[in-house]
Design a protein around this motif. Structure first.
Motif, PDB file in Angstrom:
ATOM      1  N   UNK A 101      21.488 105.525   1.006  1.00 55.14           N
ATOM      2  CA  UNK A 101      21.038 104.515   0.023  1.00 55.14           C
ATOM      3  C   UNK A 101      19.686 103.910   0.397  1.00 55.14           C
ATOM      4  N   UNK A 102      19.440 103.840   1.727  1.00 56.86           N
ATOM      5  CA  UNK A 102      18.276 103.121   2.213  1.00 56.86           C
ATOM      6  C   UNK A 102      17.363 104.098   2.955  1.00 56.86           C
ATOM      7  N   UNK A 103      16.245 104.421   2.334  1.00 54.40           N
ATOM      8  CA  UNK A 103      15.334 105.440   2.880  1.00 54.40           C
ATOM      9  C   UNK A 103      14.735 105.083   4.225  1.00 54.40           C
ATOM     10  N   UNK A 104      14.834 103.821   4.659  1.00 52.75           N
ATOM     11  CA  UNK A 104      14.186 103.466   5.931  1.00 52.75           C
ATOM     12  C   UNK A 104      15.035 103.883   7.139  1.00 52.75           C
ATOM     13  N   UNK A 105      16.294 104.253   6.898  1.00 51.68           N
ATOM     14  CA  UNK A 105      17.138 104.750   7.986  1.00 51.68           C
ATOM     15  C   UNK A 105      17.249 106.273   7.866  1.00 51.68           C
ATOM     16  N   UNK A 106      16.891 106.953   8.964  1.00 52.04           N
ATOM     17  CA  UNK A 106      16.900 108.425   8.951  1.00 52.04           C
ATOM     18  C   UNK A 106      18.185 108.905   9.625  1.00 52.04           C
ATOM     19  N   UNK A 107      18.919 109.836   8.968  1.00 50.58           N
ATOM     20  CA  UNK A 107      20.141 110.404   9.555  1.00 50.58           C
ATOM     21  C   UNK A 107      19.871 111.869   9.869  1.00 50.58           C
ATOM     22  N   UNK A 108      19.904 112.195  11.158  1.00 55.09           N
ATOM     23  CA  UNK A 108      19.518 113.527  11.604  1.00 55.09           C
ATOM     24  C   UNK A 108      20.737 114.257  12.168  1.00 55.09           C
ATOM     25  N   UNK A 109      21.010 115.485  11.692  1.00 58.08           N
ATOM     26  CA  UNK A 109      22.099 116.259  12.309  1.00 58.08           C
ATOM     27  C   UNK A 109      21.483 117.344  13.197  1.00 58.08           C
ATOM     28  N   UNK A 110      22.221 117.664  14.247  1.00 59.53           N
ATOM     29  CA  UNK A 110      21.705 118.551  15.273  1.00 59.53           C
ATOM     30  C   UNK A 110      22.807 119.511  15.686  1.00 59.53           C
ATOM     31  N   UNK A 111      22.514 120.817  15.677  1.00 63.74           N
ATOM     32  CA  UNK A 111      23.504 121.803  16.136  1.00 63.74           C
ATOM     33  C   UNK A 111      23.528 121.799  17.665  1.00 63.74           C
ATOM     34  N   UNK A 112      24.658 121.413  18.246  1.00 58.13           N
ATOM     35  CA  UNK A 112      24.748 121.289  19.702  1.00 58.13           C
ATOM     36  C   UNK A 112      25.073 122.587  20.424  1.00 58.13           C
ATOM     37  N   UNK A 113      25.176 123.707  19.668  1.00 56.26           N
ATOM     38  CA  UNK A 113      25.658 124.939  20.305  1.00 56.26           C
ATOM     39  C   UNK A 113      24.608 125.701  21.125  1.00 56.26           C
ATOM     40  N   UNK A 114      23.340 125.787  20.667  1.00 53.01           N
ATOM     41  CA  UNK A 114      22.363 126.578  21.438  1.00 53.01           C
ATOM     42  C   UNK A 114      22.081 125.984  22.826  1.00 53.01           C
ATOM     43  N   UNK A 115      21.151 126.631  23.544  1.00 50.07           N
ATOM     44  CA  UNK A 115      20.831 126.185  24.908  1.00 50.07           C
ATOM     45  C   UNK A 115      20.155 124.806  24.865  1.00 50.07           C
ATOM     46  N   UNK A 116      20.132 124.161  26.025  1.00 46.82           N
ATOM     47  CA  UNK A 116      19.546 122.814  26.103  1.00 46.82           C
ATOM     48  C   UNK A 116      18.113 122.776  25.537  1.00 46.82           C
ATOM     49  N   UNK A 117      17.177 123.690  25.976  1.00 45.49           N
ATOM     50  CA  UNK A 117      15.813 123.594  25.426  1.00 45.49           C
ATOM     51  C   UNK A 117      15.749 123.843  23.923  1.00 45.49           C
ATOM     52  N   UNK A 118      16.649 124.718  23.416  1.00 42.68           N
ATOM     53  CA  UNK A 118      16.625 124.980  21.961  1.00 42.68           C
ATOM     54  C   UNK A 118      17.077 123.747  21.174  1.00 42.68           C
ATOM     55  N   UNK A 119      18.115 123.071  21.699  1.00 43.55           N
ATOM     56  CA  UNK A 119      18.575 121.856  21.009  1.00 43.55           C
ATOM     57  C   UNK A 119      17.470 120.801  21.056  1.00 43.55           C
ATOM     58  N   UNK A 120      16.808 120.704  22.212  1.00 44.49           N
ATOM     59  CA  UNK A 120      15.711 119.726  22.344  1.00 44.49           C
ATOM     60  C   UNK A 120      14.622 120.016  21.311  1.00 44.49           C
ATOM     61  N   UNK A 121      14.305 121.316  21.148  1.00 48.02           N
ATOM     62  CA  UNK A 121      13.239 121.681  20.205  1.00 48.02           C
ATOM     63  C   UNK A 121      13.604 121.243  18.785  1.00 48.02           C
TER      64      UNK A 121
END
Ligand code: AMP
Length: 225
Positions: free
Chosen positions: A198-218
């Motif tokens: 509803x409120x564009x000032x809050x960003x909701x980000x989803x992240x796939x936790x399955x790949x390797x640590x550097x890939x998730x970081x990227x």
């Protein structure tokens, strides 16, 4: 920058959280780590919390909520914070939302790490804590962050396993709480997701936790912009 970080135990949330903390130069506030520090120092909070933590149950709100809301008022939080492990229930989400509104503070980003429950469980059982720094990633089941023999791969410090990480019943309980979309931790993430829609000032980000640590970081750094 005020950030909430959600993810099941074992998703690599702590590892990625320490990268986000460095990027924005904000404190990484982990409710579980605060409890463990209280337990090792033998404080009143530690004594009360220990039995719940050992069983994998939530520490009661009358202990947890004031502890976290108080921590957010410390001087080092003036420029924001990364909150990890709180809120963990719908009730805590509502209380946090109310406290932030009262203090005239807005959340900027909510991150949800997504990971299959069984994969998360295997990762928990492999993780090891460094005596020098909780954020030094070590996991005997993940090649990229395998310890150096029985020592921390970052600093050579002694490693130990959390007792609640080796107890399958406690892990299952923690995951039951996390994956509960009615009143549990995902319910609290979705509470903020609904606000973000509803409120564009809050960003909701989803992240796939399955790949390797550097890939998730990227993926994370790309999505944070
Ligand atoms: P964690 O390090 O996030 O796995 O947390 C370890 C334990 O601390 C949990 O299993 C709970 O017993 C307790 N704990 C951490 N955060 C909370 C919270 N927000 N509410 C209640 N208990 C918590």
């Amino acid at each position: 920058m005020r950030i909430l970080f959600f993810g099941p135990n074992g998703s690599g949330k702590g590892t990625q959280g320490s990268i986000v903390k460095d990027k924005y130069n904000i404190p990484h506030i982990e409710s579980g780590a605060i409890f463990r520090e209280n337990i090792s120092k033998g404080t009143e909070i530690g004594k009360k919390a220990k039995e719940y933590i050992d069983r994998g149950d939530l520490v009661p709100d009358e202990i947890t909520i004031p502890m976290i809301l108080g921590r957010l008022q410390a001087d080092d939080c003036a420029n924001g914070w990364l909150l990890d492990g709180f809120p963990r229930s719908k009730e805590q989400a509502v209380k946090l939302d109310e406290a932030l509104k009262e203090a005239n503070m807005a959340l900027d980003v909510v991150i949800e790490m997504i990971l299959d429950r069984q994969i998360a469980k295997n990762r928990i059982m492999g993780r090891r804590l460094c005596e020098n720094d909780n954020n030094h990633p070590n996991n005997i089941f993940i090649d990229a962050i395998k310890p150096d023999g029985d020592k921390c791969r970052v600093c050579g410090g002694a490693l130990s396993a959390r007792s609640d990480d080796q107890d399958e019943d406690a892990i299952d309980k923690r995951h039951n709480i996390y994956y509960d979309t009615d009143t549990g931790t995902l319910a609290s993430a979705y509470y903020f997701k609904a606000i973000a829609e509803k409120d564009g000032s809050l960003k909701y980000v989803t992240l796939n936790g399955e790949p390797s640590v550097p890939e998730v970081t990227e993926e994370l750094v790309g999505k944070l912009g």
